[in-house]
Write a protein that holds these residues in place. Sequence first.
Motif, short mmCIF file in Angstrom:
data_model
loop_
_atom_site.label_atom_id
_atom_site.label_comp_id
_atom_site.label_asym_id
_atom_site.label_seq_id
_atom_site.Cartn_x
_atom_site.Cartn_y
_atom_site.Cartn_z
N VAL A 103 13.81 -39.17 -15.42
CA VAL A 103 12.80 -38.94 -16.46
C VAL A 103 13.34 -37.95 -17.49
N TYR A 104 14.01 -36.90 -17.04
CA TYR A 104 14.59 -35.91 -17.95
C TYR A 104 15.65 -36.54 -18.84
N ASP A 105 16.49 -37.37 -18.24
CA ASP A 105 17.58 -37.99 -18.99
C ASP A 105 17.06 -39.01 -20.00
N ALA A 106 16.02 -39.76 -19.64
CA ALA A 106 15.54 -40.81 -20.51
C ALA A 106 14.55 -40.32 -21.56
N PHE A 107 13.66 -39.38 -21.19
CA PHE A 107 12.57 -39.02 -22.09
C PHE A 107 12.56 -37.57 -22.55
N GLY A 108 13.38 -36.72 -21.93
CA GLY A 108 13.46 -35.34 -22.38
C GLY A 108 12.70 -34.36 -21.48
N LYS A 109 12.77 -33.09 -21.90
CA LYS A 109 12.26 -32.01 -21.08
C LYS A 109 10.73 -32.01 -20.99
N THR A 110 10.04 -32.31 -22.06
CA THR A 110 8.58 -32.30 -22.05
C THR A 110 8.03 -33.36 -21.10
N ALA A 111 8.58 -34.55 -21.14
CA ALA A 111 8.14 -35.61 -20.23
C ALA A 111 8.45 -35.25 -18.78
N MET A 112 9.57 -34.55 -18.57
CA MET A 112 9.91 -34.13 -17.22
C MET A 112 8.88 -33.13 -16.69
N TYR A 113 8.44 -32.20 -17.53
CA TYR A 113 7.44 -31.23 -17.12
C TYR A 113 6.10 -31.90 -16.79
N VAL A 114 5.79 -32.97 -17.48
CA VAL A 114 4.54 -33.69 -17.21
C VAL A 114 4.66 -34.55 -15.96
N MET A 115 5.78 -35.25 -15.79
CA MET A 115 5.92 -36.22 -14.71
C MET A 115 6.35 -35.60 -13.37
N SER A 116 6.96 -34.43 -13.39
CA SER A 116 7.45 -33.83 -12.13
C SER A 116 6.34 -33.62 -11.11
N PRO A 117 5.20 -33.01 -11.46
CA PRO A 117 4.15 -32.87 -10.44
C PRO A 117 3.58 -34.21 -9.98
N ILE A 118 3.54 -35.18 -10.84
CA ILE A 118 3.03 -36.50 -10.46
C ILE A 118 3.99 -37.16 -9.47
N ILE A 119 5.28 -37.08 -9.74
CA ILE A 119 6.28 -37.67 -8.83
C ILE A 119 6.25 -36.96 -7.49
N VAL A 120 6.23 -35.62 -7.50
CA VAL A 120 6.25 -34.86 -6.25
C VAL A 120 4.99 -35.14 -5.44
N GLY A 121 3.83 -35.16 -6.09
CA GLY A 121 2.58 -35.44 -5.38
C GLY A 121 2.55 -36.83 -4.79
N THR A 122 3.00 -37.81 -5.55
CA THR A 122 3.01 -39.18 -5.06
C THR A 122 3.94 -39.34 -3.86
N LEU A 123 5.11 -38.75 -3.94
CA LEU A 123 6.05 -38.84 -2.81
C LEU A 123 5.53 -38.11 -1.60
N TYR A 124 4.84 -36.99 -1.80
CA TYR A 124 4.28 -36.26 -0.66
C TYR A 124 3.20 -37.10 0.04
N TRP A 125 2.36 -37.77 -0.73
CA TRP A 125 1.30 -38.59 -0.13
C TRP A 125 1.85 -39.84 0.53
N MET A 126 3.09 -40.21 0.21
CA MET A 126 3.71 -41.38 0.83
C MET A 126 4.37 -41.04 2.17
N LEU A 127 4.47 -39.76 2.51
CA LEU A 127 5.11 -39.37 3.77
C LEU A 127 4.33 -39.93 4.96
N PRO A 128 5.05 -40.33 6.00
CA PRO A 128 4.35 -40.84 7.19
C PRO A 128 3.64 -39.71 7.93
N ALA A 129 2.57 -40.05 8.61
CA ALA A 129 1.83 -39.06 9.40
C ALA A 129 2.61 -38.74 10.67
N ASN A 130 2.33 -37.61 11.25
CA ASN A 130 3.00 -37.24 12.51
C ASN A 130 2.51 -38.14 13.57
#
Length: 74
Positions: free
Chosen positions: A47-74
């Motif tokens: 995202v940083y490479d394609a769209f720049g720093k501002t888009a990275m700041y917006v998309m980083s929490p969305i990406i991290v949150g989505t990947l966290y919710w995709m983690l398997p349960a214990n």
Amino acid sequence: MKRLAILSAGTILGSPALALAAEHSAGYRGIGMLYFTLMGAILIYGVYDAFGKTAMYVMSPIIVGTLYWMLPAN
């Protein structure tokens, strides 16, 4: 020599039964966390490479949150 062959064959054929009889309580959350962390870093850098720093700041929490919710349960 036959005894050695019978003993080694019995050990080899008997060991999977011991492994299958053992009960484990391990989950996939640890390896999933490592995998998703690596995947998240690659996605955020893309995202940083394609769209720049501002888009990275917006998309980083969305990406991290989505990947966290995709983690398997214990």
